[in-house]
Design a protein around this motif. Structure first.
Motif, PDB file in Angstrom:
ATOM      1  N   VAL A 126       0.877  -1.252  -0.012  1.00  0.00           N
ATOM      2  CA  VAL A 126      -0.007  -0.151   0.131  1.00  0.00           C
ATOM      3  C   VAL A 126       1.015   1.153  -0.057  1.00  0.00           C
ATOM      4  CG1 VAL A 126      -1.755   1.391   1.019  1.00  0.00           C
ATOM      5  CG2 VAL A 126      -1.806  -1.147   1.308  1.00  0.00           C
ATOM      6  N   THR A 127       0.816   1.928  -0.988  1.00  0.00           N
ATOM      7  CA  THR A 127       1.832   3.088  -1.164  1.00  0.00           C
ATOM      8  C   THR A 127       0.979   4.297  -1.388  1.00  0.00           C
ATOM      9  OG1 THR A 127       3.242   1.573  -2.502  1.00  0.00           O
ATOM     10  CG2 THR A 127       3.728   3.799  -2.892  1.00  0.00           C
ATOM     11  N   THR A 128       1.898   5.516  -1.017  1.00  0.00           N
ATOM     12  CA  THR A 128       1.280   6.767  -1.562  1.00  0.00           C
ATOM     13  C   THR A 128       2.621   7.587  -1.748  1.00  0.00           C
ATOM     14  OG1 THR A 128       0.317   8.587  -0.845  1.00  0.00           O
ATOM     15  CG2 THR A 128       1.629   7.848   0.792  1.00  0.00           C
ATOM     16  N   GLU A 129       2.316   8.365  -2.780  1.00  0.00           N
ATOM     17  CA  GLU A 129       3.355   9.284  -3.290  1.00  0.00           C
ATOM     18  C   GLU A 129       3.198  10.693  -2.513  1.00  0.00           C
ATOM     19  OE1 GLU A 129       3.597   8.597  -8.279  1.00  0.00           O
ATOM     20  OE2 GLU A 129       2.116  10.197  -7.439  1.00  0.00           O
ATOM     21  N   ALA A 130       4.464  11.143  -2.193  1.00  0.00           N
ATOM     22  CA  ALA A 130       4.478  12.411  -1.435  1.00  0.00           C
ATOM     23  C   ALA A 130       5.534  13.243  -1.869  1.00  0.00           C
ATOM     24  CB  ALA A 130       4.671  11.930   0.147  1.00  0.00           C
ATOM     25  N   ASN A 131       5.232  14.802  -1.816  1.00  0.00           N
ATOM     26  CA  ASN A 131       6.408  15.663  -1.917  1.00  0.00           C
ATOM     27  C   ASN A 131       6.826  15.698  -0.672  1.00  0.00           C
ATOM     28  OD1 ASN A 131       5.530  15.942  -4.529  1.00  0.00           O
ATOM     29  ND2 ASN A 131       4.465  17.983  -4.091  1.00  0.00           N
ATOM     30  N   PRO A 132       8.225  15.943  -0.487  1.00  0.00           N
ATOM     31  CA  PRO A 132       8.940  15.884   0.673  1.00  0.00           C
ATOM     32  C   PRO A 132       8.596  17.097   1.522  1.00  0.00           C
ATOM     33  CG  PRO A 132      10.657  15.574  -1.159  1.00  0.00           C
ATOM     34  CD  PRO A 132       9.032  16.160  -1.800  1.00  0.00           C
ATOM     35  N   ASP A 133       8.009  18.154   1.002  1.00  0.00           N
ATOM     36  CA  ASP A 133       7.284  19.499   1.967  1.00  0.00           C
ATOM     37  C   ASP A 133       5.795  19.100   2.300  1.00  0.00           C
ATOM     38  OD1 ASP A 133       6.484  19.626  -0.747  1.00  0.00           O
ATOM     39  OD2 ASP A 133       7.402  21.856  -0.879  1.00  0.00           O
ATOM     40  N   SER A 134       5.294  17.831   1.641  1.00  0.00           N
ATOM     41  CA  SER A 134       3.935  17.695   2.176  1.00  0.00           C
ATOM     42  C   SER A 134       3.686  16.769   3.138  1.00  0.00           C
ATOM     43  CB  SER A 134       3.030  17.228   0.895  1.00  0.00           C
ATOM     44  OG  SER A 134       3.632  15.920   0.540  1.00  0.00           O
ATOM     45  N   VAL A 135       4.816  16.221   4.036  1.00  0.00           N
ATOM     46  CA  VAL A 135       4.633  15.417   5.078  1.00  0.00           C
ATOM     47  C   VAL A 135       5.567  15.742   6.249  1.00  0.00           C
ATOM     48  CG1 VAL A 135       3.904  13.424   3.781  1.00  0.00           C
ATOM     49  CG2 VAL A 135       6.256  13.859   4.126  1.00  0.00           C
ATOM     50  N   ASP A 136       5.084  15.248   7.415  1.00  0.00           N
ATOM     51  CA  ASP A 136       6.184  15.389   8.693  1.00  0.00           C
ATOM     52  C   ASP A 136       6.083  14.013   9.359  1.00  0.00           C
ATOM     53  OD1 ASP A 136       3.736  15.311   9.881  1.00  0.00           O
ATOM     54  OD2 ASP A 136       3.861  17.717  10.380  1.00  0.00           O
ATOM     55  N   ALA A 137       6.805  13.895  10.493  1.00  0.00           N
ATOM     56  CA  ALA A 137       6.881  12.807  11.262  1.00  0.00           C
ATOM     57  C   ALA A 137       5.561  12.145  11.776  1.00  0.00           C
ATOM     58  CB  ALA A 137       7.827  13.081  12.364  1.00  0.00           C
ATOM     59  N   ASP A 138       4.681  13.181  12.112  1.00  0.00           N
ATOM     60  CA  ASP A 138       3.336  12.961  12.594  1.00  0.00           C
ATOM     61  C   ASP A 138       2.554  12.065  11.616  1.00  0.00           C
ATOM     62  OD1 ASP A 138       4.139  13.657  15.305  1.00  0.00           O
ATOM     63  OD2 ASP A 138       3.103  15.598  14.947  1.00  0.00           O
ATOM     64  N   SER A 139       2.255  12.919  10.556  1.00  0.00           N
ATOM     65  CA  SER A 139       1.540  12.548   9.335  1.00  0.00           C
ATOM     66  C   SER A 139       2.078  11.048   8.724  1.00  0.00           C
ATOM     67  CB  SER A 139       1.338  13.402   8.060  1.00  0.00           C
ATOM     68  OG  SER A 139       2.767  13.611   7.457  1.00  0.00           O
ATOM     69  N   LEU A 140       3.348  10.995   8.689  1.00  0.00           N
ATOM     70  CA  LEU A 140       3.921   9.540   8.455  1.00  0.00           C
ATOM     71  C   LEU A 140       3.539   8.422   9.303  1.00  0.00           C
ATOM     72  CD1 LEU A 140       7.357  10.843   6.838  1.00  0.00           C
ATOM     73  CD2 LEU A 140       5.562   9.943   5.575  1.00  0.00           C
ATOM     74  N   ARG A 141       3.759   8.831  10.627  1.00  0.00           N
ATOM     75  CA  ARG A 141       3.420   7.805  11.557  1.00  0.00           C
ATOM     76  C   ARG A 141       1.899   7.188  11.382  1.00  0.00           C
ATOM     77  NH1 ARG A 141       6.656  10.525  14.990  1.00  0.00           N
ATOM     78  NH2 ARG A 141       4.880  11.702  15.933  1.00  0.00           N
ATOM     79  N   ASP A 142       1.047   8.541  11.058  1.00  0.00           N
ATOM     80  CA  ASP A 142      -0.466   8.227  10.948  1.00  0.00           C
ATOM     81  C   ASP A 142      -0.865   7.429   9.613  1.00  0.00           C
ATOM     82  OD1 ASP A 142      -1.079   9.652  13.298  1.00  0.00           O
ATOM     83  OD2 ASP A 142      -1.432  11.661  12.185  1.00  0.00           O
ATOM     84  N   LEU A 143       0.054   7.494   8.498  1.00  0.00           N
ATOM     85  CA  LEU A 143      -0.297   6.910   7.335  1.00  0.00           C
ATOM     86  C   LEU A 143       0.099   5.518   7.656  1.00  0.00           C
ATOM     87  CD1 LEU A 143       1.254   9.187   4.622  1.00  0.00           C
ATOM     88  CD2 LEU A 143      -0.920   8.520   4.823  1.00  0.00           C
ATOM     89  N   ALA A 144       0.924   5.139   8.272  1.00  0.00           N
ATOM     90  CA  ALA A 144       1.328   3.762   8.642  1.00  0.00           C
ATOM     91  C   ALA A 144       0.385   3.123   9.652  1.00  0.00           C
ATOM     92  CB  ALA A 144       2.742   3.844   9.384  1.00  0.00           C
ATOM     93  N   ALA A 145      -0.106   3.894  10.495  1.00  0.00           N
ATOM     94  CA  ALA A 145      -1.251   3.478  11.421  1.00  0.00           C
ATOM     95  C   ALA A 145      -2.320   3.005  10.506  1.00  0.00           C
ATOM     96  CB  ALA A 145      -1.466   4.419  12.593  1.00  0.00           C
TER      97      ALA A 145
END
Length: 407
Positions: A126-145
């Protein structure tokens, strides 16, 4: 603006598919692509179906997840009515655009709709594309969850003047941070690079490769810049404001990438893609190259089920209107005959390291293999084993190789 849709047969309003799509469906993988058509800024080279806020007045990004979920429900009905047996999704890919412009809760809701409708196969990618300036540590943890397993960052370059020409908005110094945050969240990491940007030198490209490899990504893509008609970059080149990309320099850049990545332990598995091992190849993209089934959700998204291919209306407003009226968003479709499917299989499977079975070729194509080996374009040892596998030089001339294989 994005390129025009293909010309083909009209798609039925109810989305009904012919019964033929159910034939041997159980032998094919099923994936789901979710297109998120929103970007903060339109990059000058981009020809994808994406829209900035100024281009979609009257369309609310906050409504999009509900619209995509409505298409998932329609897809389940269409597949069931066509007699396609239930299959869990082996891959789900959120692309764009910039999917991570949407709140994680919206991405999670769309993924949950796929999971609730079809289920996810064990070990699903399950993949998402992302720009480096469109995520942070919290949002990446939430995506994994939420169930995401992989993130593909649009790095493109490590060199500021190259990023400026491409009109990318992120600071390359942010790359190490976003990669580490993704790893801390338990996500696999892919980095996407572009080479051959006007003004980019071989040294610039080497610097981008070095920064990418310093992050030890699981997967890396490197695509030659293509100047698409109708883009801002194409207009700049036509006016003489920007130089035309140099084909010879792009070839040198590809060879440097392949040499550098191989030395770092990455194996190529498709002309523009490398991975640390087989387990980290993009299984979703491999499904495209090997002719599996997928349903594309979203404006302009393309689908393929059992030899029938279709694509949705492009504008988010038209997409929302159709779904709101209970009508399929498909704009057109085509049913591939046996010869078209064979030609496409030659075109696509010759691009992957697993190779094209020689038995898929017509007699003229099988005869051509010996000449391709002699010209250094096809691996001789692989051909003896019954597969056409491109050499590095063959990858640079892949289109010419395919023409010879097709006779």
């Amino acid at each position: 603006m994005p390129s025009a849709l293909p010309i083909a047969d009209p798609a039925p309003a109810d989305g009904l598919l012919p019964a033929s799509v159910a034939e041997d469906a159980g032998e094919r993988d099923f994936g789901v692509y979710v297109h998120v058509p929103f970007c903060r800024v339109r990059c000058g080279y981009c020809d994808f179906n994406t829209y900035t806020a100024s281009e979609i007045r009257g369309v609310k990004q906050s409504d999009y997840a509900g619209q995509a979920i409505a298409e998932v429900a329609l897809a389940e009905r269409v597949l069931r009515d066509a007699g396609v047996p239930h299959r869990s999704a082996s891959t789900v890919f959120f692309g764009g655009g910039t999917p991570t412009l949407l709140p994680v809760a919206d991405l999670a809701a769309m993924l949950a709709a796929v999971r609730d409708t079809w289920g996810l196969a064990p070990g699903a990618e399950v993949t998402t594309e992302a720009n480096p300036d469109s995520v942070d540590a919290d949002s990446l943890r939430d995506l994994a969850a939420a169930g995401f397993t992989r993130v593909s960052f649009g790095m493109q370059s490590a060199v500021p003047h190259v990023l400026a020409t491409l009109e990318r908005t992120h600071d390359p110094a942010r790359i190490p941070f976003v990669v580490q945050w993704a790893r801390d969240a338990g996500l696999q990491v892919s980095l996407d690079l572009i080479y051959g940007t006007p003004g980019e030198s071989l040294a610039d490209w080497a610097a981008s490769l070095d920064l990418a490899l310093a992050q030890h990504p699981d997967h890396l893509s490197a695509y030659a810049l293509i100047v698409e008609d109708g883009t801002k970059l194409a207009r700049q080149i036509a006016r003489g404001e920007v130089a035309t990309p140099d084909d010879d320099l792009q070839a040198d850049m590809y060879e440097l990438a392949d040499e550098t990545l191989a030395a770092a332990g990455y194996g190529w598995y498709e002309v523009s893609n490398w991975a640390t091992d087989d387990a980290h190849r993009s299984r979703h993209n491999l499904a495209y190259w090997t002719g599996q089934d997928w349903w594309g959700v979203g404006p302009g998204a393309h689908s393929h089920i059992g030899g029938v291919r279709w694509w949705n209306v492009k504008h988010p407003a038209a997409y929302a209107e159709r779904l709101g009226a209970g009508v399929s968003p498909a704009a057109g479709r085509e049913t591939l005959d046996a010869e078209t499917r064979r030609v496409e299989a030659v075109l696509l499977r010759s691009r992957v390291v697993d190779g094209l079975p020689v038995g898929m070729l017509e007699p003229a194509g099988r005869t051509a293999v010996a000449g391709l080996i002699a010209d250094g374009l096809v691996e001789g040892a692989a051909a003896v084993q019954g597969n056409v596998v491109l050499t590095r030089r063959g990858r640079l001339l892949a289109d010419a190789v395919v023409r010879r294989l097709l006779g």
